[in-house]
Scaffold this active site. Sequence first.
Site, short mmCIF file in Angstrom:
data_model
loop_
_atom_site.label_atom_id
_atom_site.label_comp_id
_atom_site.label_asym_id
_atom_site.label_seq_id
_atom_site.Cartn_x
_atom_site.Cartn_y
_atom_site.Cartn_z
N LYS A 1 0.84 -1.22 0.00
CA LYS A 1 0.00 0.00 0.00
C LYS A 1 0.86 1.25 0.00
CE LYS A 1 -2.64 -0.35 3.59
NZ LYS A 1 -2.73 -1.65 4.18
N GLY A 2 1.96 1.18 0.78
CA GLY A 2 2.84 2.35 0.88
C GLY A 2 3.44 2.71 -0.47
N TYR B 1 12.43 -6.29 14.42
CA TYR B 1 11.88 -7.57 13.97
C TYR B 1 10.36 -7.53 13.88
CZ TYR B 1 16.39 -9.87 14.64
OH TYR B 1 17.69 -10.24 14.56
N THR C 1 -10.97 -13.95 -8.28
CA THR C 1 -11.45 -12.63 -7.85
C THR C 1 -12.18 -12.66 -6.51
OG1 THR C 1 -13.59 -12.85 -8.93
CG2 THR C 1 -11.81 -11.93 -10.26
N PRO D 1 -11.49 -13.42 -3.30
CA PRO D 1 -10.98 -12.71 -2.11
C PRO D 1 -11.20 -11.19 -2.23
CG PRO D 1 -9.37 -14.32 -2.86
CD PRO D 1 -10.44 -14.27 -3.91
N CYS E 1 25.85 5.77 13.06
CA CYS E 1 25.38 5.82 14.44
C CYS E 1 26.14 4.82 15.32
CB CYS E 1 23.87 5.67 14.49
SG CYS E 1 23.17 6.47 15.95
N HIS F 1 22.08 9.80 10.83
CA HIS F 1 21.62 8.78 9.88
C HIS F 1 21.41 9.40 8.49
CE1 HIS F 1 20.53 5.55 12.80
NE2 HIS F 1 20.56 6.59 13.61
N GLU G 1 21.14 7.99 5.72
CA GLU G 1 20.25 7.17 4.87
C GLU G 1 18.82 7.71 4.86
OE1 GLU G 1 21.40 6.34 7.83
OE2 GLU G 1 20.06 5.04 8.97
#
Length: 537
Positions: free
Chosen positions: A19-20, A56, A191, A193, A384, A510, A512
Amino acid sequence: MASAKYIFVTGGVTSSLGKGIIAASLGKLLQARGYRVTIQKFDPYINVDPGTLNPYEHGECYVTDDGAETDLDLGHYERFLNIPTSQDNNITTGRIYNNVITKERKGEYLGKTVQVVPHITDEIKRNMVLLAEKGAYDFIITEIGGCVGDIESLPFIEAVRQAKWDLGAENAIVVHLTLIPYLKAAKELKTKPTQHSVKQLLQEGVQPDILVCRSEHALPADIRKKLALFCNVEYSNVIEALDADTIYDVPILMRKEKLAERVLEKMNIKNPKEPNLDKWKEFLGKLKNPTDEISIGLVGKYVELPDAYKSIAEAFIHAGAVNECKVNLEWISSELLSNDNAEELLGHLDGVLVAPGFGERGIEGKISAIKFVRENKTPFFGICLGMQCAVIEFGRNVLDLPDACSTEINSDTKNPLIDLMEEQKKITNMGGTMRLGAFDCTIKKGTLAHEIYGDTTISERHRHRYEFNNSYLDKINGAGMLTSGKNALNDLVEIVEIPEHPFFIGTQFHPELKSTVLNPHPLFVNFVKASLDNKKE
Ligand code: GLN
């Protein structure tokens, strides 16, 4: 607020459908047409933010400029749209309840029974429109975490239903992402589901406007027709989302499926501009046609779950594309590393990154990795905790302080090269209490950091409690490790490097978190370049 249009993205059938990425891709396509877009995520869990979650459980915790600890999807939003997000872009059930309960205690609902409907749903709606009150946007995309039908997402779906009613059909639409599984034995796409997940959404009062269907196989016309008929959407609003080689292909795939056109039509926006995706395509061209490749070792303790280092992995993709070089990441568990096997595990690598982290587990392996790359002149980048380990390693093996450590690992060490920040000493609560968000750093001229940034003042994001212990500054500088970046206000060491080494740099911050497709981070770009040079040698 009135002028912003709202697109809600819900999901059904299963989680992890992306979704993201769909939300970020739609945002990109609208932005490419000149619209001002932002994306927010509502997470139905009870934690006030994901900062207290183990990687996790939830993957990386992404930190924004304003110091919010957020869901990793916000990283995708920033990397795709090249815009900063904030505290207001990630809201959890915990935060909603926290706000409502705080108001209740203050007596703001005096005399009233405080209930899920309307008080919780009103607070959700208030947060849905908050971004539009603070900034000028044409579109606000709101991703609702989890799956429709989950007990915990019910108040959010109810808030979406009400928002659609409040704002009107042209100002608020729902894009529903589902899965069309392929049954090998029957050689059929199914289809059902999706039909059920749309029924569930309808039961909660929401008719999706557009269906985005994840599938391993192209959707033939009859399947699209069936989906349209049984899910009550127009035929053209059934969008196919095939599995992609890279997440960065998804905006292009969605462009082919005309996702943004359908959204604009639904929202009654006439004659929109054509999208300009030139820069995006240029990036994809480089990403897909590398002229070289390198292997970088990523030494960390959460390597079984690459999502724990999402932003680092993505930053390497951006930096690789700039260098027209494929970056093969080798995930190396720091717990398996020691001085005895460092050569065997790291000897073949072109560069090594030591990852951020918390706690004792895997620390000694990180230190062994750094000893190996420092002595063997392999390009090194520590982030870090990775930077803190580089300082400890230098203390132990160059300054000859065998018990050098961080007080996070050994509170009794006589040589606490890394120590708890003063401001952290009185803090007892865990949530949102680290040194978080963007701070300025002043860079010394003539250093590697200066060459890389081309600037003496930079701003980077942080998430830590421990720092370089300045009482060792002279000793460390004197022995050949340079502190090339500092926070001018509190004297905190932000960057260390070893000028004698071809490329050895560690950052307390950070980098990144700020690498995007359009602005690959210079530290990653230069680390990849140094690793490529190392390979060629
Ligand atoms: N555990 C270290 C600290 O709190 C490093 C944190 C990190 O790597 N994000 O300072």
